[in-house]
Design a protein around this motif. Structure first.
Motif, PDB file in Angstrom:
ATOM      1  N   ILE A  23       1.024  -3.796  -1.904  1.00  0.00           N
ATOM      2  CA  ILE A  23       2.318  -4.191  -1.327  1.00  0.00           C
ATOM      3  C   ILE A  23       2.158  -5.539  -0.610  1.00  0.00           C
ATOM      4  O   ILE A  23       1.562  -5.620   0.460  1.00  0.00           O
ATOM      5  N   PHE A  40       9.806   1.094  -0.004  1.00  0.00           N
ATOM      6  CA  PHE A  40       8.806   0.135  -0.489  1.00  0.00           C
ATOM      7  C   PHE A  40       8.483   0.305  -1.981  1.00  0.00           C
ATOM      8  O   PHE A  40       7.819  -0.536  -2.568  1.00  0.00           O
ATOM      9  N   ASN A  98       8.833  -2.379  -4.671  1.00  0.00           N
ATOM     10  CA  ASN A  98       7.943  -3.529  -4.491  1.00  0.00           C
ATOM     11  C   ASN A  98       6.464  -3.175  -4.587  1.00  0.00           C
ATOM     12  O   ASN A  98       5.595  -4.019  -4.325  1.00  0.00           O
ATOM     13  N   LEU A  99       6.182  -1.939  -5.014  1.00  0.00           N
ATOM     14  CA  LEU A  99       4.789  -1.566  -5.258  1.00  0.00           C
ATOM     15  C   LEU A  99       4.213  -2.492  -6.336  1.00  0.00           C
ATOM     16  O   LEU A  99       4.861  -2.718  -7.355  1.00  0.00           O
ATOM     17  N   ASP A 117       4.041  -5.602  -6.479  1.00  0.00           N
ATOM     18  CA  ASP A 117       5.108  -6.553  -6.782  1.00  0.00           C
ATOM     19  C   ASP A 117       4.656  -7.753  -7.615  1.00  0.00           C
ATOM     20  O   ASP A 117       5.308  -8.109  -8.596  1.00  0.00           O
ATOM     21  N   HIS A 169       1.855   0.653   4.823  1.00  0.00           N
ATOM     22  CA  HIS A 169       2.872   0.356   3.817  1.00  0.00           C
ATOM     23  C   HIS A 169       2.310   0.590   2.413  1.00  0.00           C
ATOM     24  O   HIS A 169       3.089   0.823   1.484  1.00  0.00           O
ATOM     25  N   ALA A 211       4.343   2.775  -0.085  1.00  0.00           N
ATOM     26  CA  ALA A 211       4.874   2.219  -1.335  1.00  0.00           C
ATOM     27  C   ALA A 211       4.507   3.110  -2.525  1.00  0.00           C
ATOM     28  O   ALA A 211       5.334   3.354  -3.409  1.00  0.00           O
TER      29      ALA A 211
END
Ligand code: SF4
Lengths: 477, 215
Positions: free
Chosen positions: B25, B38, B41-42, B44, B94, B98
């Motif tokens: 992330i 989240f 957007n893992l 991303d 996070h 994610a």
């Protein structure tokens, strides 16, 4: 009974309770808080109707998100142009105000990168357990404390209970004896260690750095080394107490004075590993073998002496290593066999909790003095680690040296170490950086990071490419 | 906390060593003050061709077609098959948030970075440790068979393949307990409040400088 290691001693003295399932309850003396990993923890406290266990343990500051640009910083939190970041910093302020937690706010003297701020204020002292929702918390171990990063759930756990549920780690000792040569700094020593044991080498271990190289090193240098323990996979890095540790602490804001200081010193002097202590893992390097280091890949273990070349695919012992190298070279835009010194740099970043203390500023300034940034270099950011470092550097006239050389002198914060604010690399740009991670995208989407010491980064800024700082020695210093 | 007992699901690959938390992330998403959201957007930067912005809708962003988790055959994967030292780098929780938000219930890898490993358990995400050879077997089977599923059983600490392999894995008893029962760890610790207070009193007598200085 066999002697105890420094880690054993720190662990034993913070053990609240040993549970039958193998876990332990460990008491936390100091909790350092910043804006990024705390909002969800405070929210969790509120949802569960809980309050912080103790207030005089916590110390907070914003660092990750904030602008380093003077005009934006002068406008305070309200003037932060990135709305999402502004809310996060405001949330930290609000939470600290609500609960009565000591915070050094955005432009207050004392504010700085969490791991620069804690030790310089004396909030971190030998013998403490120190945690922070940030993996570079090991930095504080330079003062012989048990310091490590935690996740947000644990931030909440510490706020609510002053304890962590933990399992004891194994002991590793990394010994470096001898005397390092000219131009070889603490950053080079730690990069060489990571190059030797790899980014997972310290997994499940607490590392103690021992040997004459660390004894000869300043406390700030030891912080640089402990800071990167996590890049070797270890949550904890430590150096035993000696007279330098005690001298460093004396007189700092939160350190006791007078009789209580003397009492503390007696205890602090016991914070060394016993001569007969046994370590689960021993690693030995020799100072003579360490040259200035530069990372050429996308993991801190992808590191070489500045005089070396980028490794080639056919040297790789396994298919997995070959694949890893191929991917790293493609991302970095490098050819196997290319000389490290042939790598051109687009930007330079001197800062981060690894290398933004006053000694780092002095080392960079010594190289920059009387020289000019190469015309091919787009930007050189010099970001002091804290308000106190900034004030000290300005008192010594270092800011002038940087500005005269064509570099940017900025406000304290994490900046391009993780590029959460406006300081970042463009895609494909190479950066000589004094930070700690060269992961893909770390300093900006598509950015290419080369980790090195402050002196090496300053030399790269002047040369326009990576260069052996020893070639600069004797210049304008 | 969310409990984990058993899970059977589709397996998706992350076939590289040392996957770091910046990859899992990227930092721009860490500006959020929430725990959720989240998943889109893992991974991303590996997953999309453009640069992700926090708060932006991801449904129409251009995908990197060569990123395996974008392959239709891995859509809906709930078990991530990965390589050694997964989750190295930062302490950001996070990362498990994610993975969990994307739909993963478990990760299988030969090893993990310590902080990431620890963070998983706080979020009902099971990080399974198998040997490199076992992970190799699973990668081969997964590549050979579309719709490849695995069954993970936490009480018996096993991963079972449809081809008949049963791989055992180790984990700490206290972590297993917390995960099985979805226990509130803070509540558990607070049951020891008297011990904590007794420790504090003794410590304050011995090392008074640890207390009171920060106001
Ligand atoms: S300077 Fe970099 S590594 Fe250090 S705390 Fe800030 S973001 Fe983390």
């Amino acid at each position: 009974m066999a002697g105890r290691t420094l880690y054993d001693k720190l662990w034993d003295s913070h053990l609240v309770k040993q549970n039958s399932d193998g876990s332990s309850l460990i008491y936390i003396d100091r909790h350092v808080i910043h804006e990024v990993t705390s909002p969800q923890a405070f929210e969790g406290l509120r949802l569960a109707n809980r309050k912080p266990w103790r207030l005089d343990t916590n110390i907070a500051t914003p660092d990750h998100n904030i602008s380093t640009d003077k005009s934006e910083r002068d406008a305070g939190v309200a003037g932060m142009t990135d709305e999402v970041s502004r809310i996060q910093v405001q949330t930290l302020d609000d939470n600290c105000d609500l609960y009565g937690i000591k915070e050094f706010k955005i432009n207050e003297m004392g504010q700085g990168i969490v791991h620069v701020m804690g030790p310089e204020l004396g909030a971190t002292m030998p013998g403490m357990t120190v945690v922070c929702g940030d993996s570079h918390t090991a930095t504080h171990g330079a003062l012989a404390c048990l310091a490590h990063g935690i996740g947000t759930s644990e931030v909440e756990h510490v706020l609510a209970t002053q304890c962590l549920v933990a399992k004891k780690m194994k002991n590793m000792r990394v010994t470096v004896n001898g005397t390092v040569g000219a131009g070889v700094t603490p950053k080079d020593v730690v990069l060489a260690i990571i190059g030797k044991i790899g980014t997972a080498g310290g997994n499940e271990h607490a590392i103690e750095f021992a040997g004459s190289v660390f004894r000869d090193m300043s406390i700030e240098g030891r912080m640089t080394v402990c800071n990167m323990a996590i890049e070797a996979g270890a949550r904890v890095g430590m150096v035993a107490v000696d007279q330098k540790t005690i001298d460093y602490c004396e007189g700092r804001q939160f350190v006791p004075k007078g009789e209580m200081f003397e009492q503390a010193v007696v205890y602090w002097n016991t914070l060394t590993s016993d001569a007969d202590a046994v370590f689960d893992t021993e690693v030995v390097l020799h100072a003579d073998d360490i040259a200035p280091q530069v990372t050429w890949g996308t993991s801190p273990e992808m590191v070489s002496a500045v005089t070396a070349s980028v490794p080639t695919l056919d040297e790789q012992p396994t298919e997995e290593k070959r694949k890893g190298l191929e991917r790293a070279l493609e991302y970095m835009g490098l050819e196997g066999g290319q000389a490290i010194e042939s790598i051109k740099v687009d930007r330079v970043f001197i800062g981060s909790c690894t290398n933004s203390r006053i000694e780092d500023m002095r080392a960079a300034a010594a190289v920059a003095k009387g020289r000019q940034v190469a015309s091919s270099v787009k930007q050189v950011l010099i970001v002091p680690g804290s308000q106190m470092v900034k004030a000290q550097a300005e008192a010594e006239g270092l800011d002038k040296i940087f500005i005269d050389a064509g570099m940017d002198w900025r406000e304290p914060g994490c900046s391009m170490c993780l590029a959460m604010n406006a300081d970042k690399l463009g895609a494909g740009e190479h950066c000589a950086s004094t930070s700690n991670r060269n992961f893909e995208g770390r300093q900006g989407n598509g950015g290419r990071t080369h980790l090195m010491s402050p002196a090496m980064a300053a030399a790269a800024a002047v040369a326009g490419h990576i260069v052996d700082v020893r070639e600069f020695a004797g210049g304008d210093q | 906390m969310k409990a984990f007992t058993t899970h059977r699901g589709l397996v998706g690959p992350m076939d590289r060593a040392n996957v770091d938390t910046d990859m899992i992330i990227p930092k721009q998403f860490l500006k959020s003050i929430k725990r959720s959201g989240f998943g889109p957007n893992l991974f991303d930067e590996l997953r999309y061709r453009d640069e992700g912005q926090p708060g932006a809708d991801c449904s129409n962003r251009p995908l990197k077609e060569d990123f395996p988790l974008n392959f239709p055959r891995y859509k809906g994967a709930s078990i991530l098959l990965a390589r050694k030292n997964f989750g190295c780098g930062s302490s950001r929780e996070h990362a498990p948030w994610a993975l969990e938000d994307y739909g993963f219930n478990a990760v299988i890898a030969p090893s993990y970075a310590d902080i990431f490993y620890n963070n998983c358990f706080k979020n009902g995400l099971l990080p399974v440790i198998l040997t490199e050879e076992q992970v190799d077997v699973l990668f081969k089977e997964m590549e050979a068979e579309e719709g490849y599923q695995l069954a993970i059983d936490l009480p018996s600490q096993t991963v079972t393949t449809d081809s008949g392999h049963v791989f055992s894995f180790e984990l700490d008893e206290f972590r297993k307990d917390c995960l099985l029962n979805g226990l509130d760890e803070i509540g558990l610790t607070l049951q020891n409040a008297d011990d904590i207070k007794a420790y504090e009193a003794e410590r304050a007598a011995q090392h008074p400088w640890v207390f009171g200085a920060i106001k």
